[in-house]
Design an enzyme around this catalytic site. Structure first.
Site, PDB file in Angstrom:
ATOM      1  N   HIS A  62     -10.769  -1.171  -1.270  1.00  0.00           N
ATOM      2  CA  HIS A  62     -10.633   0.000  -0.418  1.00  0.00           C
ATOM      3  C   HIS A  62      -9.347   0.746  -0.785  1.00  0.00           C
ATOM      4  O   HIS A  62      -8.472   0.208  -1.453  1.00  0.00           O
ATOM      5  CB  HIS A  62     -10.509  -0.401   1.053  1.00  0.00           C
ATOM      6  CG  HIS A  62     -11.595  -1.278   1.565  1.00  0.00           C
ATOM      7  ND1 HIS A  62     -12.643  -0.818   2.312  1.00  0.00           N
ATOM      8  CD2 HIS A  62     -11.777  -2.625   1.474  1.00  0.00           C
ATOM      9  CE1 HIS A  62     -13.430  -1.816   2.655  1.00  0.00           C
ATOM     10  NE2 HIS A  62     -12.925  -2.926   2.157  1.00  0.00           N
ATOM     11  N   THR A  64      -6.359   2.988   1.542  1.00  0.00           N
ATOM     12  CA  THR A  64      -5.993   3.207   2.937  1.00  0.00           C
ATOM     13  C   THR A  64      -6.102   4.655   3.382  1.00  0.00           C
ATOM     14  O   THR A  64      -6.381   4.934   4.540  1.00  0.00           O
ATOM     15  CB  THR A  64      -4.553   2.738   3.185  1.00  0.00           C
ATOM     16  OG1 THR A  64      -3.673   3.500   2.344  1.00  0.00           O
ATOM     17  CG2 THR A  64      -4.398   1.254   2.890  1.00  0.00           C
ATOM     18  N   GLU A 129      -7.312  -3.938   0.585  1.00  0.00           N
ATOM     19  CA  GLU A 129      -6.867  -2.561   0.793  1.00  0.00           C
ATOM     20  C   GLU A 129      -5.786  -2.191  -0.229  1.00  0.00           C
ATOM     21  O   GLU A 129      -4.892  -2.986  -0.508  1.00  0.00           O
ATOM     22  CB  GLU A 129      -6.282  -2.399   2.190  1.00  0.00           C
ATOM     23  CG  GLU A 129      -7.313  -2.334   3.285  1.00  0.00           C
ATOM     24  CD  GLU A 129      -8.008  -0.990   3.340  1.00  0.00           C
ATOM     25  OE1 GLU A 129      -7.568  -0.054   2.648  1.00  0.00           O
ATOM     26  OE2 GLU A 129      -9.002  -0.888   4.095  1.00  0.00           O
ATOM     27  N   HIS A 167     -15.669   0.206  -1.791  1.00  0.00           N
ATOM     28  CA  HIS A 167     -16.207   0.536  -0.474  1.00  0.00           C
ATOM     29  C   HIS A 167     -17.234   1.660  -0.592  1.00  0.00           C
ATOM     30  O   HIS A 167     -18.272   1.654   0.084  1.00  0.00           O
ATOM     31  CB  HIS A 167     -15.056   0.948   0.450  1.00  0.00           C
ATOM     32  CG  HIS A 167     -15.404   0.895   1.896  1.00  0.00           C
ATOM     33  ND1 HIS A 167     -14.585   1.407   2.880  1.00  0.00           N
ATOM     34  CD2 HIS A 167     -16.486   0.409   2.556  1.00  0.00           C
ATOM     35  CE1 HIS A 167     -15.142   1.211   4.068  1.00  0.00           C
ATOM     36  NE2 HIS A 167     -16.304   0.615   3.891  1.00  0.00           N
ATOM     37  N   ASP A 177     -14.156   5.642  -1.164  1.00  0.00           N
ATOM     38  CA  ASP A 177     -13.009   4.913  -1.708  1.00  0.00           C
ATOM     39  C   ASP A 177     -13.459   3.645  -2.448  1.00  0.00           C
ATOM     40  O   ASP A 177     -14.501   3.078  -2.119  1.00  0.00           O
ATOM     41  CB  ASP A 177     -12.022   4.561  -0.586  1.00  0.00           C
ATOM     42  CG  ASP A 177     -12.609   3.654   0.489  1.00  0.00           C
ATOM     43  OD1 ASP A 177     -13.647   4.022   1.078  1.00  0.00           O
ATOM     44  OD2 ASP A 177     -12.027   2.587   0.746  1.00  0.00           O
TER      45      ASP A 177
END
Length: 270
Positions: A62, A64, A129, A167, A177
């Site tokens: 991912h 953020t 992340e 993601h 993302d």
């Protein structure tokens, strides 16, 4: 604005010095609270209550899309207004590694998503992340830390190295993302993710690119969104129409998957 963060599982003290050295590194940074980390790399253990039990079969990356790693940590550790979210790991732009949820636990990072027929991606994946606002390049330090982390996780949890996905791949109608700037090719050169080979075989007559996309794992219920996700990952753009060279890429990816040993995946849904 995406909100996420990820974590580690409880260490098995019988595993010896490999686990102990990771805990020492985290302690030096003020971590090791509740569930000491397992990775032999400097990180801060920032436990999040936003998780439950699960088993990992793949890794989801991912970004953020926030202003800093600290801002992301706040979101991932609290009951934010748009709903509680978390992830197992967060990697700062400077390469700093944080752990929020134990690897044995089910972090809430994937949301409504599907890959290869698997619908409960929170139960089937480790979420990582990356501190990135969505428009800037990913830093060298960040990718270096990510590669070390991928090496550690895939080795310990026996996760197939090609099952490192984005993601946006698993939720093409909702997420974009990591961005088209993410260096998937560099990850593939290090052995992670699926990437077309430099020399591809001729595409046979009758080849179905949509069938190849489904075999790779894409959810085709929204074909335009799926194609956009494929292009973001493999072509560095978000075009919703077929492009020259797509068939060659998809045929090669399909062939790579066909050449791999059969593996057991989590239960699928109708």
């Amino acid at each position: 604005m995406p909100n996420r963060v990820h974590g580690l599982r409880e260490p098995d003290r019988a595993l010896g010095i490999v686990r102990i050295c990771a805990c020492i590194a985290a302690l030096a940074l003020g971590g090791c609270a509740t569930a000491p980390p397992q990775v032999c790399s400097p990180l801060e253990w920032r436990p999040s209550p936003n998780h439950d039990q699960r088993s990992a079969q793949m890794i989801v990356l991912h970004q953020t899309e926030m202003e800093s790693a600290e801002a992301a940590l706040v979101t991932l550790q609290t009951r934010n207004p748009t709903g509680r979210v978390s992830a197992h790991y967060l990697i700062g732009d400077d390469g700093r590694l944080y752990q929020l949820v134990a690897e044995s636990e089910r972090a809430w990072h994937a949301g409504a998503s599907r890959w290869g027929g698997v619908a409960d991606l929170n139960s089937a994946s480790i979420g990582i992340e990356l501190d990135n606002d969505g428009v800037e390049p990913f830093s060298q330090a960040q990718i270096d830390t990510l590669l070390r982390l991928l090496d550690d996780i895939t080795g310990r949890l026996d996760i197939p190295r090609h099952l490192v996905i984005g993601h946006g791949d698993i939720a093409p109608t909702r997420k974009r993302d990591p961005s088209a700037l993410f260096p998937w090719k560099r990850l593939a050169e290090a052995g992670y993710g699926l990437w077309p080979r430099a020399v591809t075989a001729p595409v046979p007559s009758g080849f179905d690119p949509w069938a190849a996309m489904r075999l790779i794992g894409y959810d085709l219920r929204d074909p335009a969104a799926a194609l956009r996700a494929f292009h973001r990952h493999y072509r560095g753009n978000e075009d919703e129409q077929w492009l020259p060279g797509d068939a060659e890429i998809l045929y090669d990816l399909q062939q790579q998957l066909m050449e791999m040993p059969v593996m057991e995946m989590p239960a699928t849904v109708p």
